[in-house]
Design a protein around this motif. Sequence first.
Motif, PDB file in Angstrom:
ATOM      1  N   LEU A 128       9.698 -32.473  48.782  1.00  0.00           N
ATOM      2  CA  LEU A 128       8.501 -32.265  47.969  1.00  0.00           C
ATOM      3  C   LEU A 128       7.491 -31.399  48.714  1.00  0.00           C
ATOM      4  N   ALA A 129       7.274 -31.708  49.979  1.00  0.00           N
ATOM      5  CA  ALA A 129       6.306 -30.941  50.766  1.00  0.00           C
ATOM      6  C   ALA A 129       6.744 -29.489  50.941  1.00  0.00           C
ATOM      7  N   ARG A 130       8.041 -29.266  50.962  1.00  0.00           N
ATOM      8  CA  ARG A 130       8.563 -27.917  51.184  1.00  0.00           C
ATOM      9  C   ARG A 130       8.044 -26.913  50.170  1.00  0.00           C
ATOM     10  N   VAL A 131       7.880 -27.333  48.929  1.00  0.00           N
ATOM     11  CA  VAL A 131       7.543 -26.378  47.867  1.00  0.00           C
ATOM     12  C   VAL A 131       6.031 -26.212  47.682  1.00  0.00           C
ATOM     13  N   VAL A 132       5.224 -26.856  48.533  1.00  0.00           N
ATOM     14  CA  VAL A 132       3.767 -26.785  48.415  1.00  0.00           C
ATOM     15  C   VAL A 132       3.201 -25.828  49.468  1.00  0.00           C
ATOM     16  N   LYS A 133       2.270 -25.010  49.055  1.00  0.00           N
ATOM     17  CA  LYS A 133       1.626 -24.073  49.970  1.00  0.00           C
ATOM     18  C   LYS A 133       0.837 -24.831  51.034  1.00  0.00           C
ATOM     19  N   PRO A 134       0.759 -24.307  52.269  1.00  0.00           N
ATOM     20  CA  PRO A 134      -0.098 -24.932  53.280  1.00  0.00           C
ATOM     21  C   PRO A 134      -1.526 -25.097  52.766  1.00  0.00           C
ATOM     22  N   GLY A 135      -2.074 -26.279  52.961  1.00  0.00           N
ATOM     23  CA  GLY A 135      -3.407 -26.573  52.452  1.00  0.00           C
ATOM     24  C   GLY A 135      -3.418 -27.160  51.060  1.00  0.00           C
ATOM     25  N   LEU A 194       3.741 -50.450  52.779  1.00  0.00           N
ATOM     26  CA  LEU A 194       2.832 -49.326  52.587  1.00  0.00           C
ATOM     27  C   LEU A 194       2.612 -48.541  53.872  1.00  0.00           C
ATOM     28  N   ASP A 195       2.435 -49.216  55.005  1.00  0.00           N
ATOM     29  CA  ASP A 195       2.214 -48.495  56.262  1.00  0.00           C
ATOM     30  C   ASP A 195       3.388 -47.584  56.592  1.00  0.00           C
ATOM     31  N   ARG A 196       4.597 -48.058  56.315  1.00  0.00           N
ATOM     32  CA  ARG A 196       5.786 -47.240  56.577  1.00  0.00           C
ATOM     33  C   ARG A 196       5.849 -46.056  55.623  1.00  0.00           C
ATOM     34  N   GLN A 197       5.454 -46.243  54.370  1.00  0.00           N
ATOM     35  CA  GLN A 197       5.403 -45.123  53.444  1.00  0.00           C
ATOM     36  C   GLN A 197       4.448 -44.038  53.944  1.00  0.00           C
ATOM     37  N   LEU A 198       3.293 -44.451  54.446  1.00  0.00           N
ATOM     38  CA  LEU A 198       2.329 -43.471  54.956  1.00  0.00           C
ATOM     39  C   LEU A 198       2.891 -42.731  56.165  1.00  0.00           C
ATOM     40  N   GLU A 199       3.650 -43.427  56.992  1.00  0.00           N
ATOM     41  CA  GLU A 199       4.302 -42.767  58.132  1.00  0.00           C
ATOM     42  C   GLU A 199       5.279 -41.699  57.649  1.00  0.00           C
ATOM     43  N   LEU A 200       6.027 -41.991  56.599  1.00  0.00           N
ATOM     44  CA  LEU A 200       6.979 -41.013  56.068  1.00  0.00           C
ATOM     45  C   LEU A 200       6.248 -39.795  55.506  1.00  0.00           C
ATOM     46  N   TRP A 201       5.111 -40.008  54.883  1.00  0.00           N
ATOM     47  CA  TRP A 201       4.312 -38.876  54.410  1.00  0.00           C
ATOM     48  C   TRP A 201       3.930 -37.978  55.588  1.00  0.00           C
ATOM     49  N   ARG A 202       3.430 -38.573  56.655  1.00  0.00           N
ATOM     50  CA  ARG A 202       3.000 -37.775  57.814  1.00  0.00           C
ATOM     51  C   ARG A 202       4.191 -37.063  58.450  1.00  0.00           C
ATOM     52  N   ALA A 203       5.323 -37.738  58.525  1.00  0.00           N
ATOM     53  CA  ALA A 203       6.517 -37.135  59.106  1.00  0.00           C
ATOM     54  C   ALA A 203       7.023 -35.969  58.265  1.00  0.00           C
ATOM     55  N   ALA A 204       6.672 -35.933  56.985  1.00  0.00           N
ATOM     56  CA  ALA A 204       7.084 -34.837  56.102  1.00  0.00           C
ATOM     57  C   ALA A 204       6.172 -33.616  56.219  1.00  0.00           C
ATOM     58  N   GLY A 205       5.178 -33.690  57.101  1.00  0.00           N
ATOM     59  CA  GLY A 205       4.278 -32.553  57.281  1.00  0.00           C
ATOM     60  C   GLY A 205       3.047 -32.605  56.400  1.00  0.00           C
ATOM     61  N   ILE A 206       2.686 -33.795  55.947  1.00  0.00           N
ATOM     62  CA  ILE A 206       1.501 -33.977  55.106  1.00  0.00           C
ATOM     63  C   ILE A 206       0.398 -34.577  55.969  1.00  0.00           C
ATOM     64  N   GLU A 207      -0.745 -33.965  55.964  1.00  0.00           N
ATOM     65  CA  GLU A 207      -1.844 -34.352  56.853  1.00  0.00           C
ATOM     66  C   GLU A 207      -2.939 -35.082  56.082  1.00  0.00           C
ATOM     67  N   GLY A 208      -3.770 -35.812  56.840  1.00  0.00           N
ATOM     68  CA  GLY A 208      -4.899 -36.509  56.228  1.00  0.00           C
ATOM     69  C   GLY A 208      -4.479 -37.491  55.158  1.00  0.00           C
ATOM     70  N   VAL A 209      -3.380 -38.198  55.386  1.00  0.00           N
ATOM     71  CA  VAL A 209      -2.821 -39.085  54.363  1.00  0.00           C
ATOM     72  C   VAL A 209      -3.717 -40.310  54.192  1.00  0.00           C
ATOM     73  N   ARG A 210      -4.020 -40.606  52.942  1.00  0.00           N
ATOM     74  CA  ARG A 210      -4.839 -41.767  52.616  1.00  0.00           C
ATOM     75  C   ARG A 210      -4.229 -42.520  51.446  1.00  0.00           C
ATOM     76  N   ALA A 211      -4.581 -43.789  51.327  1.00  0.00           N
ATOM     77  CA  ALA A 211      -4.092 -44.626  50.233  1.00  0.00           C
ATOM     78  C   ALA A 211      -5.250 -45.394  49.620  1.00  0.00           C
ATOM     79  N   ARG A 212      -5.234 -45.493  48.309  1.00  0.00           N
ATOM     80  CA  ARG A 212      -6.218 -46.279  47.570  1.00  0.00           C
ATOM     81  C   ARG A 212      -5.494 -47.358  46.791  1.00  0.00           C
ATOM     82  N   VAL A 213      -5.649 -48.604  47.229  1.00  0.00           N
ATOM     83  CA  VAL A 213      -5.041 -49.736  46.550  1.00  0.00           C
ATOM     84  C   VAL A 213      -5.914 -50.083  45.345  1.00  0.00           C
ATOM     85  N   MET A 214      -5.296 -50.237  44.170  1.00  0.00           N
ATOM     86  CA  MET A 214      -6.039 -50.424  42.934  1.00  0.00           C
ATOM     87  C   MET A 214      -5.604 -51.701  42.210  1.00  0.00           C
TER      88      MET A 214
END
Length: 227
Positions: A128-135, A194-214
């Motif tokens: 998913l991250a691959r197809v997104v422009k930096p930023g 959830l913490d592990r999911q956020l780790e996978l996001w960061r490992a995929a090259g996604i920065e500033g990862v945040r979560a909002r529990v609703m």
Amino acid sequence: MFAGLPRRYDLAGALLSFGQDPRWRRAMVGEIRAQSEDRILDVATGTGMVATALVRSYGCRVVGLDQSPEMLSGAQAKLDADPRLAARIELVRGEAESLPFEDAEFHHLTFTYLLRYVEDPGATLRELARVVKPGGRIASLEFMLPPNPIARSLWHIYTRAAMPVLGRLISREWYEVGRFLGPSISDLYRRLPLDRQLELWRAAGIEGVRARVMSFGGGVVIWGTRG
């Protein structure tokens, strides 16, 4: 499982979540902050609810991708009924694990209720991250297990006992969804808290990862920026 769902999908999702599913989707769309000239990929677009919300919120262009032809037919019906949406949304059949797009092709990306259905969530996030422009911004919506023990007990009763019954009042297909959904969510969080999911996001090259529990932990919106 999705074949018989599109005709009542939007309404049933809202009813079975006590109106929370549309609220969660609006929160996810709000984290994209797109410009009118942007092109966004909406993965697991289903009947196009998020794609439609993106166009109406930002006036942007959207590509909606889903693996189910039945769900895409539901999305196409919305486009057929609204020329403005049809001019802004393109529908594509495909799988999140192997996207038919070039690197950095999209300004932003959204996905909804996806990671429970893929064999390798980490590899899927990288794709998913691959197809997104930096930023570019990436945002998702997923169900969650309520962290509060009392809320979790009530959630367990609802998803195991009440949801299948309510689903059967809608259709036989929604009865099957009601039986499937609770165990599917529990299984995801056994494998990927959830913490592990956020780790996978960061490992995929996604920065500033945040979560909002609703909704007392019934849903979670996650977002970040492509590095």
